[in-house]
Design a protein around this motif. Structure first.
Motif, mmCIF file in Angstrom:
data_model
loop_
_atom_site.group_PDB
_atom_site.id
_atom_site.type_symbol
_atom_site.label_atom_id
_atom_site.label_comp_id
_atom_site.label_asym_id
_atom_site.label_seq_id
_atom_site.Cartn_x
_atom_site.Cartn_y
_atom_site.Cartn_z
ATOM 1 N N SER A 1 47.651 27.059 29.935
ATOM 2 C CA SER A 1 46.766 27.448 31.029
ATOM 3 C C SER A 1 46.298 28.875 30.795
ATOM 4 O O SER A 1 47.098 29.735 30.404
ATOM 5 N N VAL A 2 45.032 29.120 31.027
ATOM 6 C CA VAL A 2 44.484 30.470 31.008
ATOM 7 C C VAL A 2 43.940 30.756 32.398
ATOM 8 O O VAL A 2 42.996 30.095 32.857
ATOM 9 N N LEU A 3 44.553 31.708 33.070
ATOM 10 C CA LEU A 3 44.145 32.064 34.412
ATOM 11 C C LEU A 3 43.432 33.416 34.393
ATOM 12 O O LEU A 3 44.008 34.407 33.906
ATOM 13 N N THR B 1 44.981 21.557 24.197
ATOM 14 C CA THR B 1 43.799 21.998 24.929
ATOM 15 C C THR B 1 44.127 23.192 25.805
ATOM 16 O O THR B 1 45.294 23.504 26.059
ATOM 17 N N VAL B 2 43.080 23.860 26.261
ATOM 18 C CA VAL B 2 43.194 24.994 27.171
ATOM 19 C C VAL B 2 42.675 24.568 28.531
ATOM 20 O O VAL B 2 41.544 24.072 28.652
ATOM 21 N N ARG B 3 43.493 24.742 29.559
ATOM 22 C CA ARG B 3 43.072 24.452 30.936
ATOM 23 C C ARG B 3 42.812 25.797 31.620
ATOM 24 O O ARG B 3 43.744 26.590 31.804
ATOM 25 N N ALA B 4 41.570 26.070 31.957
ATOM 26 C CA ALA B 4 41.181 27.372 32.489
ATOM 27 C C ALA B 4 41.006 27.333 34.006
ATOM 28 O O ALA B 4 40.489 26.352 34.562
ATOM 29 N N HIS B 5 41.441 28.409 34.657
ATOM 30 C CA HIS B 5 41.306 28.540 36.102
ATOM 31 C C HIS B 5 40.893 29.972 36.435
ATOM 32 O O HIS B 5 41.225 30.910 35.708
ATOM 33 N N ALA C 1 39.412 42.398 36.195
ATOM 34 C CA ALA C 1 39.889 41.036 35.939
ATOM 35 C C ALA C 1 41.002 41.070 34.895
ATOM 36 O O ALA C 1 40.979 41.872 33.963
ATOM 37 N N LEU C 2 41.972 40.207 35.057
ATOM 38 C CA LEU C 2 43.082 40.077 34.116
ATOM 39 C C LEU C 2 43.127 38.657 33.587
ATOM 40 O O LEU C 2 42.924 37.694 34.336
ATOM 41 N N THR C 3 43.435 38.517 32.299
ATOM 42 C CA THR C 3 43.593 37.202 31.679
ATOM 43 C C THR C 3 45.072 36.933 31.462
ATOM 44 O O THR C 3 45.749 37.682 30.764
ATOM 45 N N VAL C 4 45.573 35.867 32.090
ATOM 46 C CA VAL C 4 46.981 35.486 31.991
ATOM 47 C C VAL C 4 47.081 34.201 31.168
ATOM 48 O O VAL C 4 46.444 33.196 31.500
ATOM 49 N N LEU C 5 47.877 34.243 30.123
ATOM 50 C CA LEU C 5 48.158 33.054 29.323
ATOM 51 C C LEU C 5 49.478 32.471 29.796
ATOM 52 O O LEU C 5 50.528 33.102 29.678
ATOM 53 N N HIS C 6 49.421 31.281 30.366
ATOM 54 C CA HIS C 6 50.600 30.608 30.901
ATOM 55 C C HIS C 6 51.055 29.560 29.883
ATOM 56 O O HIS C 6 50.392 28.546 29.669
ATOM 57 N N LEU C 7 52.196 29.838 29.249
ATOM 58 C CA LEU C 7 52.798 28.941 28.265
ATOM 59 C C LEU C 7 53.957 28.191 28.905
ATOM 60 O O LEU C 7 54.719 28.765 29.683
#
Length: 313
Positions: free
Chosen positions: A303-305, A29-33, A44-50
């Motif tokens: 996580s997608v921040l 799943t993707v947990r978005a913040h 805005a910036l999209t950060v993919l936290h693996l």
């Protein structure tokens, strides 16, 4: 009646084991913040936290899901908080899973399972505190993994180091440490590493970065406090697996395998120290040890921040 209760309890336990080992650990799943940490007027910036892929060669569903979600999200920045390998032959699958991220700016640090292989442990010992260090662990090909990250994907190595990267016109200073759970961290090296990014700081000029990012695998309190002292505006971590087994709908993990408060072992929360409070994101990660193939009440995740500008007011 007692027998009926015992049968019901046993059936519930079996159902839980089946769910945790056969179903939930594959429910990626993707947990978005959304985090407001950028200067006013910034895009805005999209950060993919693996984190915590713990990849083994037979885990094709995980590999395919990572590759697919990486293409769908199209992040501006990747932050990898370690424990990528779950087996000595896991790197081939990591290469395939991360291939869609080639050319996207990225940062990474090591967890222990980027250097040494996993070992069997008694899960009940986690309730006593952080796990013990195995003395007979298999050495992994860390050099080949790091070469893939840096030379092929173009990511920056933050193990006891600092780096500066520009993403969509936003200048980010980032610093990180190697696995604090193994005492591989060198926090004392970070001030010098940060100063070396911008030597003109010594002349009293203002800091040129728009965001300062702290990256660690294991979120020990001493690490988080030092990161705040060093000026981090946002801290990213992994390691905890979110507890891996949780009471459904509870805000607290049962264990964290470090000294972070249990209600901060997964997700976004504030970390306060020395008069400053910064956002902390602890990813529950994508995997598990091959010796503990279970997830219950704690789906594997990325996580997608979305980083946004603070209000101009």
């Amino acid at each position: 009646m007692v027998r009926a209760a015992a049968v019901a309890t046993g059936a519930t336990a079996v159902a839980g084991v089946v769910w945790g080992t056969g179903i939930e650990r594959f429910l990626f799943t993707v947990r978005a913040h959304e985090v407001r940490v950028l200067p006013a007027g910034s895009p805005a910036l999209t950060v993919l936290h693996l984190s915590d892929a713990h990849m083994a060669p037979w885990q094709r569903r995980k590999q395919e899901w990572i590759a697919r979600i990486a293409e769908e999200i199209q992040p501006d920045l990747i932050v990898n908080t370690g424990d990528n390998l779950g087996h000595a032959d896991g790197l081939a699958r990591i290469r395939t899973a991360f291939a869609p991220l080639r050319g996207v700016p990225g940062l990474f640090v090591h967890g222990s399972n980027d250097v040494i292989g996993p070992s069997a442990r008694n899960p009940l010992r986690y309730f006593r505190g952080p796990s013990e260090r195995s003395r007979a662990a298999e050495q992994l090909d860390t050099r080949a993994m790091d070469a893939f990250f840096t030379d092929d994907l173009g990511w920056m190595d933050l193990n006891n180091a600092a780096a500066s990267v520009e993403v969509a016109g936003v200048r980010i200073d980032a610093f990180g440490i190697s696995d604090a759970h193994r005492d591989w961290d060198d926090l004392d090296a970070l001030p010098g590493a940060l100063a070396a990014l911008h030597p003109h700081h010594l002349l009293g000029r203002p800091r040129p970065s728009d965001l300062t990012l702290g990256v660690t695998h294991a979120p020990y309190r001493r690490v988080l406090d030092r990161f705040v002292d060093l000026g981090a505006d946002l801290v990213l971590a992994g390691h905890t697996h979110g507890g891996q087994v949780r009471v459904p709908f509870s805000s607290r993990a049962l264990v964290a395998n470090c000294d972070i408060p249990l209600d901060q072992a997964r997700g976004l929360s504030p970390w306060a120290h020395g008069g400053r409070t910064v956002p902390l994101n602890v990813s529950a990660g994508l995997g598990h040890s091959i010796y503990a193939p279970v997830r219950f009440g704690c789906r594997p995740e990325v996580s997608v921040l979305t980083l946004r500008a603070v209000d101009s007011a």
